[in-house]
Design a protein around this motif. Structure first.
Motif: not given
Length: 209
Positions: A30-50, A56-61
């Motif tokens: 979010f710091r680097e790309q802003g709110y709109g450019s970051v999806s749950l899928r992108k977060i998961a991809q960078v975190a190395g998880i599905k 398991y931890h959050f209900g939504s973005k």
């Protein structure tokens, strides 16, 4: 399947990145790309998880976003409050203000992706998220208002200074450094000194009448 085996399967499904790990990755994105450019899928991809593991931890973005906004403000708040409370009881208003300004900038620019992400995306997130974040934001603003009001009551600030307006101007100016500050061209401490010099002593030379 035993409870132990069930827990092991659940942990494997969640992957090696837990709640804090997801937040750390999301705050950086979010710091680097802003709110709109970051999806749950992108977060998961960078975190190395599905992607599904995030649930398991959050209900939504936006639940992730709110946690980051709150954490970002609290990081700055804690630094500022500690810096002010660490000053001697007889410290001058100038010393106290310099400590508060330096602490804010250090937390914003040096300490945490969370505080930087907060400033970067707050205006981009849905109104419902901003409303949910307001208590945390208001708490930090109240810390500044209390400090400035105390300095004014002690005679250190001019009596015609509007505390709220001063706080808005000061925090706004400090937060804006995220847009242009380059740590390769100077230190946070030097930047804080320059800002404090302006706020404490002004910008105009005294003129002989």
């Amino acid at each position: 399947m035993s409870n132990l085996e069930t827990n092991q399967v659940t942990q494997q499904a969640r992957g090696p990145v837990g709640r804090e790990g997801v937040l750390d990755v999301a705050a950086r994105l979010f710091r680097e790309q802003g709110y709109g450019s970051v999806s749950l899928r992108k977060i998961a991809q960078v975190a190395g998880i599905k992607a599904g593991s995030i649930y398991y931890h959050f209900g939504s973005k936006d639940e992730i976003v709110l946690s980051i906004l709150d954490t970002g403000i609290m990081a700055v708040h804690d630094e500022m409050r500690l810096a002010v409370s660490s000053q001697a009881s007889d410290a001058s208003a100038e010393v106290i203000l310099r400590a508060a300004i330096t602490a804010h900038l250090r937390a914003l620019l040096d300490v945490s992706d969370y505080s930087s992400a907060n400033v970067r995306i707050f205006g981009q997130v849905p109104q419902s998220v901003r409303d949910a974040n307001l208590p945390t934001r208001r708490s930090y603003e109240a810390e500044w208002d209390s400090l400035l009001a105390r300095l004014k009551a002690n005679g250190a600030l001019k009596q015609d200074v509007d505390v709220r307006h001063l706080r808005l101007m000061l925090i706004g100016a400090l937060n804006a450094t995220l847009e242009w500050f380059d740590p390769k061209r100077g230190s946070v401490e030097a930047l804080a000194k320059n800002y404090a010099d302006v706020f404490v002593h002004g910008i105009l030379e005294k003129q002989d009448n």
